[in-house]
Design a protein around this motif. Structure first.
Motif, PDB file in Angstrom:
ATOM      1  N   GLY A  45       0.823  -1.210   0.000  1.00 39.49           N
ATOM      2  CA  GLY A  45       0.000   0.000   0.000  1.00 39.49           C
ATOM      3  C   GLY A  45       0.856   1.260   0.000  1.00 39.49           C
ATOM      4  N   ASP A  46       1.997   1.213   0.704  1.00 39.75           N
ATOM      5  CA  ASP A  46       2.901   2.374   0.759  1.00 39.75           C
ATOM      6  C   ASP A  46       3.701   2.534  -0.525  1.00 39.75           C
ATOM      7  OD1 ASP A  46       2.252   3.100   3.325  1.00 39.75           O
ATOM      8  OD2 ASP A  46       3.748   1.753   4.226  1.00 39.75           O
ATOM      9  N   LEU A  47       3.609   1.553  -1.397  1.00 37.09           N
ATOM     10  CA  LEU A  47       4.514   1.526  -2.549  1.00 37.09           C
ATOM     11  C   LEU A  47       3.767   1.695  -3.874  1.00 37.09           C
ATOM     12  CD1 LEU A  47       6.660  -1.562  -1.417  1.00 37.09           C
ATOM     13  CD2 LEU A  47       7.087   0.852  -0.930  1.00 37.09           C
ATOM     14  N   ASP A  48       2.596   2.261  -3.805  1.00 35.24           N
ATOM     15  CA  ASP A  48       1.800   2.476  -5.017  1.00 35.24           C
ATOM     16  C   ASP A  48       1.427   1.184  -5.718  1.00 35.24           C
ATOM     17  OD1 ASP A  48       1.050   4.990  -5.290  1.00 35.24           O
ATOM     18  OD2 ASP A  48       2.673   5.621  -6.651  1.00 35.24           O
ATOM     19  N   MET A  49       1.218   0.150  -4.918  1.00 32.01           N
ATOM     20  CA  MET A  49       0.828  -1.128  -5.514  1.00 32.01           C
ATOM     21  C   MET A  49      -0.380  -1.631  -4.760  1.00 32.01           C
ATOM     22  SD  MET A  49       4.477  -2.955  -5.869  1.00 32.01           S
ATOM     23  CE  MET A  49       5.908  -1.919  -5.725  1.00 32.01           C
ATOM     24  N   ASN A  50      -1.178  -2.417  -5.435  1.00 33.22           N
ATOM     25  CA  ASN A  50      -2.394  -2.920  -4.826  1.00 33.22           C
ATOM     26  C   ASN A  50      -2.078  -4.161  -3.980  1.00 33.22           C
ATOM     27  OD1 ASN A  50      -4.819  -4.169  -4.276  1.00 33.22           O
ATOM     28  ND2 ASN A  50      -5.755  -3.413  -6.169  1.00 33.22           N
ATOM     29  N   PRO A  51      -2.305  -4.092  -2.643  1.00 30.87           N
ATOM     30  CA  PRO A  51      -1.958  -5.233  -1.782  1.00 30.87           C
ATOM     31  C   PRO A  51      -2.679  -6.512  -2.173  1.00 30.87           C
ATOM     32  CG  PRO A  51      -2.555  -3.309  -0.451  1.00 30.87           C
ATOM     33  CD  PRO A  51      -2.864  -2.956  -1.873  1.00 30.87           C
ATOM     34  N   GLY A  52      -3.821  -6.403  -2.858  1.00 28.94           N
ATOM     35  CA  GLY A  52      -4.529  -7.613  -3.300  1.00 28.94           C
ATOM     36  C   GLY A  52      -3.892  -8.238  -4.523  1.00 28.94           C
ATOM     37  N   HIS A  53      -2.918  -7.555  -5.088  1.00 32.96           N
ATOM     38  CA  HIS A  53      -2.319  -8.035  -6.337  1.00 32.96           C
ATOM     39  C   HIS A  53      -0.852  -8.415  -6.142  1.00 32.96           C
ATOM     40  CE1 HIS A  53      -5.502  -5.809  -9.002  1.00 32.96           C
ATOM     41  NE2 HIS A  53      -5.979  -6.866  -8.377  1.00 32.96           N
ATOM     42  N   LEU A  54      -0.629  -9.415  -5.336  1.00 32.53           N
ATOM     43  CA  LEU A  54       0.730  -9.941  -5.178  1.00 32.53           C
ATOM     44  C   LEU A  54       0.645 -11.425  -5.500  1.00 32.53           C
ATOM     45  CD1 LEU A  54       3.654  -9.359  -4.268  1.00 32.53           C
ATOM     46  CD2 LEU A  54       3.002 -10.119  -1.995  1.00 32.53           C
ATOM     47  N   PHE A  55       1.260 -11.802  -6.586  1.00 29.76           N
ATOM     48  CA  PHE A  55       1.079 -13.157  -7.078  1.00 29.76           C
ATOM     49  C   PHE A  55       2.405 -13.891  -7.154  1.00 29.76           C
ATOM     50  CE2 PHE A  55      -2.059 -10.567  -9.581  1.00 29.76           C
ATOM     51  CZ  PHE A  55      -3.110 -10.822  -8.712  1.00 29.76           C
ATOM     52  N   HIS A  56       2.336 -15.174  -6.901  1.00 30.35           N
ATOM     53  CA  HIS A  56       3.509 -16.012  -7.131  1.00 30.35           C
ATOM     54  C   HIS A  56       3.742 -16.079  -8.631  1.00 30.35           C
ATOM     55  CE1 HIS A  56       4.157 -17.910  -3.119  1.00 30.35           C
ATOM     56  NE2 HIS A  56       3.002 -17.328  -2.943  1.00 30.35           N
ATOM     57  N   ARG A  57       4.995 -15.856  -9.013  1.00 28.73           N
ATOM     58  CA  ARG A  57       5.245 -15.861 -10.453  1.00 28.73           C
ATOM     59  C   ARG A  57       5.012 -17.246 -11.054  1.00 28.73           C
ATOM     60  NH1 ARG A  57       9.944 -12.111 -13.092  1.00 28.73           N
ATOM     61  NH2 ARG A  57      11.195 -13.978 -13.064  1.00 28.73           N
ATOM     62  N   PHE A  58       5.136 -18.279 -10.217  1.00 27.64           N
ATOM     63  CA  PHE A  58       4.959 -19.615 -10.791  1.00 27.64           C
ATOM     64  C   PHE A  58       3.524 -19.855 -11.206  1.00 27.64           C
ATOM     65  CE2 PHE A  58       4.510 -20.853  -6.224  1.00 27.64           C
ATOM     66  CZ  PHE A  58       3.248 -21.422  -6.301  1.00 27.64           C
ATOM     67  N   MET A  59       2.585 -19.023 -10.683  1.00 23.59           N
ATOM     68  CA  MET A  59       1.203 -19.176 -11.148  1.00 23.59           C
ATOM     69  C   MET A  59       1.143 -18.945 -12.646  1.00 23.59           C
ATOM     70  SD  MET A  59      -1.046 -17.409  -8.243  1.00 23.59           S
ATOM     71  CE  MET A  59      -2.534 -18.195  -8.774  1.00 23.59           C
ATOM     72  N   TYR A  60       2.052 -18.101 -13.085  1.00 26.25           N
ATOM     73  CA  TYR A  60       2.093 -17.822 -14.517  1.00 26.25           C
ATOM     74  C   TYR A  60       3.024 -18.788 -15.232  1.00 26.25           C
ATOM     75  CZ  TYR A  60      -0.396 -13.724 -13.112  1.00 26.25           C
ATOM     76  OH  TYR A  60      -1.351 -12.904 -12.596  1.00 26.25           O
ATOM     77  N   MET A  61       4.112 -19.122 -14.540  1.00 28.60           N
ATOM     78  CA  MET A  61       5.112 -19.953 -15.219  1.00 28.60           C
ATOM     79  C   MET A  61       4.797 -21.443 -15.081  1.00 28.60           C
ATOM     80  SD  MET A  61       8.584 -17.979 -14.796  1.00 28.60           S
ATOM     81  CE  MET A  61       8.712 -16.243 -15.133  1.00 28.60           C
ATOM     82  N   LYS A  62       3.969 -21.757 -14.112  1.00 31.92           N
ATOM     83  CA  LYS A  62       3.528 -23.143 -13.937  1.00 31.92           C
ATOM     84  C   LYS A  62       4.688 -24.139 -13.792  1.00 31.92           C
ATOM     85  CE  LYS A  62      -1.074 -22.833 -15.936  1.00 31.92           C
ATOM     86  NZ  LYS A  62      -1.116 -21.429 -16.264  1.00 31.92           N
ATOM     87  N   THR A  63       5.548 -23.854 -12.830  1.00 31.97           N
ATOM     88  CA  THR A  63       6.601 -24.818 -12.518  1.00 31.97           C
ATOM     89  C   THR A  63       5.951 -25.999 -11.811  1.00 31.97           C
ATOM     90  OG1 THR A  63       8.036 -22.976 -12.155  1.00 31.97           O
ATOM     91  CG2 THR A  63       8.831 -25.061 -11.357  1.00 31.97           C
ATOM     92  N   GLU A  64       6.159 -27.195 -12.301  1.00 29.78           N
ATOM     93  CA  GLU A  64       5.429 -28.327 -11.746  1.00 29.78           C
ATOM     94  C   GLU A  64       6.031 -28.861 -10.445  1.00 29.78           C
ATOM     95  OE1 GLU A  64       2.656 -29.106 -12.931  1.00 29.78           O
ATOM     96  OE2 GLU A  64       2.651 -28.243 -14.928  1.00 29.78           O
ATOM     97  N   ILE A  65       7.342 -29.051 -10.423  1.00 25.13           N
ATOM     98  CA  ILE A  65       7.959 -29.669  -9.256  1.00 25.13           C
ATOM     99  C   ILE A  65       8.941 -28.662  -8.662  1.00 25.13           C
ATOM    100  CG2 ILE A  65       9.480 -31.533  -8.490  1.00 25.13           C
ATOM    101  CD1 ILE A  65       8.097 -33.391 -10.309  1.00 25.13           C
TER     102      ILE A  65
END
Ligand SMILES: Cc1cc2nc3c(=O)[nH]c(=O)nc-3n(C[C@H](O)[C@H](O)[C@H](O)COP(=O)(O)OP(=O)(O)OC[C@H]3O[C@@H](n4cnc5c(N)ncnc54)[C@H](O)[C@@H]3O)c2cc1C
Ligand code: SF4
Length: 516
Positions: A425-445
């Motif tokens: 919130g202090d950093l001009d970013m939405n606290p609800g929008h912090l995602f693990h990058r692997f959700m996008y990269m889909k690392t399996e193991i």
């Protein structure tokens, strides 16, 4: 059989650094590298080739504890993993060398102190041309010299982030970077400051990697020989089992054997253990240096989390890896145990993401992966992974190579993640929008991402609990050493390469004395 004064197996952070250090001695040095030179080609800088098609990842198949095969994110080239690394070159903190209590248990002490390694950290920073600024990071250990090069400047969005963190009472610092950047004189700078650094090879050879600053300078000396595509498969010993007499190598489709007075293994933590285990003999039925059953155990790898926060404004940063935050390294008011290091990771680019749509439902419709990438500010959170005896690499009767691993310090990792989220919130970013990058990269193991692998052959005073002595010589053999991250008794929460490089220089001094 060709005979050398020293054979170094592996040319990464450990082996490449040692080669350069020993080269001026005039001793006959053989460098064995299972990989080839990493080709300099346009694909070096293409996210699709590097991240999605795994162009530079080995074709090995390893297994997890349940017998599931996976492709380890490991790189067999001259220069080893440093060819792809992010070149964030941190020293361990002074307290990391002592025993430290963590949420999940004890991080054991090293057999040497920070003061013992400090001169070598300074030398390693010089050899690898580290750019940084002393005095900004409150956890920074004392140093006997300034960084050899000034810190890499922040780009505007990262400067804004630094200012916002400072305004919120934190102490961000300029991260130590190993890139050959000359900002005041860009027309002559080797590094062009591009977006494709962390996780990519550098085709203009501007990354401070172990090929460019280790192996190549070593090869300027006639007494150093490099054999590429040369995979060490077994270390042979004398009949008493007290010394290595030959290194059997698969090379050009044949097995050749080389002899060296001293043999140094630097294959990376997992492969160093593997080679020692594969070298079992009558005198060493459990593998070399393994009388105490320590080889392969205490595998650690920083199960780090790459997360992306979505900035309200677009984030046009090109080279993002300039900022770090260690305010929670040893804990916080709310959590008394060490939490770890927070740093930036290379900027997300949409071709890095697998799939076509954001996998995250909290995003409003209309967020494409391109838009996610444009707004992403990417953080890398590392919590110390504790050495557990059962976290180990091993070989089964069929030669299958297994990593058995149970996560450690999950609570500390969660605390660090929540801490970052609370800052957004202090950093001009939405606290609800912090995602693990692997959700996008889909690392399996997860364990496949073994970039920061360490442990497996720890050094120590006691042969019952360590494989190597204080000079990183096998307790049980007169002439066998290891100098890569396998020797780490604990890994701390900062990136490991500079520590491996510094320790190589320390062991290198011992070897020079021994050969004098
Ligand atoms: C994508 C990525 C990003 C990273 N970012 C950072 C970072 O920013 N900062 C940091 O500090 N660390 C980083 N790391 C980790 C760092 O690169 C490693 O900690 C370091 O390179 C380990 O050094 P090493 O000598 O133990 O092994 P390596 O550098 O992996 O070297 C081992 C070498 O041995 C060779 N080899 C293996 N088996 C054999 C054999 N049987 N015979 C002959 N040769 C063999 C391999 O081909 C390789 O060249 C990163 C790693 C990756 C993959
Ligand atoms: S930022 Fe510099 S060192 Fe990194 S890949 Fe680009 S040119 Fe190479």
């Amino acid at each position: 059989m060709d005979a050398y004064d020293v054979i170094i197996i592996g040319t990464g952070a450990g082996g490449g650094t040692l080669a350069r250090h020993l080269a001026p001695s005039g001793k006959r040095i053989l460098l064995l590298e299972r990989g080839d030179w990493l080709p300099r080609e346009p694909q070096n800088w293409l996210a699709q080739d590097v991240f999605v098609e795994n162009r530079y990842v080995s074709e090995d198949t390893w297994y997890d504890a349940d017998g599931n095969p996976f492709q380890p994110q490991i790189h067999y080239f001259v220069g080893g993993a440093t060819k792809l690394y992010g070149a964030a070159l941190y020293r361990l903190r002074e307290k990391d060398f002592g025993e430290l209590r963590h949420h999940d248990g004890i991080s054991p002490a090293w057999p040497i102190s920070y003061d013992d390694l400090e001169p070598y950290y300074t030398q390693a920073e010089q050899m690898y041309q580290v750019h940084g600024a002393r005095g900004e990071d409150p956890t920074e250990p004392p140093a006997s010299a300034p960084y050899p090069y000034p810190a890499v400047s922040h780009e505007p969005r990262i400067q804004q982030l630094a200012d916002q963190l400072a305004a919120a009472g934190h102490q961000p610092f300029h991260a130590p970077c190993g890139i050959l950047l000359d900002e005041p004189n860009m027309p002559y700078s080797t590094c062009v400051r591009c977006a494709n650094c962390d996780g990519f090879p550098c085709p203009v050879h501007a990354k401070a990697d172990a090929e460019v600053l280790g192996v190549r300078p070593a090869l300027e000396h006639d007494n150093v020989t490099l054999l590429t595509n040369a995979k060490a498969v077994k270390l042979e010993t004398n009949p008493a089992g007290s010394a290595v007499t030959g290194v059997a190598v698969e090379h050009n489709g044949a097995t050749e054997t080389y002899a060296g007075d001293l043999v140094v293994v630097a294959c990376g933590a997992a492969n160093t253990a593997r080679l020692l285990l594969e070298s079992a003999s009558d005198k060493h039925p459990n593998g070399l240096a393994n009388g105490s059953d320590q080889v392969g155990r205490n595998f650690m790898y920083h199960d780090s989390v790459a997360v992306l926060a979505l900035s309200r404004e677009e984030n046009p940063t090109v080279y993002q890896k300039t900022l770090g935050l260690n305010d929670f390294y040893f804990g916080s008011d709310e959590f008394e145990y060490p939490m770890g290091n927070l740093q930036m990771v290379g900027k997300s680019q949409s071709p890095m993401f697998r799939g076509e749509k954001p996998g995250e439902t909290k995003l409003a419709p209309g967020w494409t992966l391109e838009k996610v990438a444009r707004h992403a500010i990417d953080f890398w959170l590392s919590t110390e992974d504790l050495p557990r005896s059962d976290n180990r690499v091993s070989l089964d009767g069929d030669g299958n190579f297994t990593i058995s691993y149970t996560e450690t310090n999950a609570e500390a990792k969660k605390q660090l993640y929540n801490k970052l989220r609370s800052l957004l919130g202090d950093l001009d970013m939405n606290p609800g929008h912090l995602f693990h990058r692997f959700m996008y990269m889909k690392t399996e193991i997860p364990v496949a991402g073994c970039a920061h692998q360490a442990g497996t052959c720890r050094f120590g005073h006691d042969p019952a609990t360590s494989a190597l002595d204080v000079n990183c010589k096998a307790h049980e053999l007169d002439n066998l050493y290891a100098v890569d991250t396998s020797i780490f008794p604990s890994i701390g929460a900062v990136n490991p390469a500079l520590t491996a490089m510094a320790n190589s220089l320390r062991v290198g001094d011992h070897l020079l004395e021994r050969m004098a």
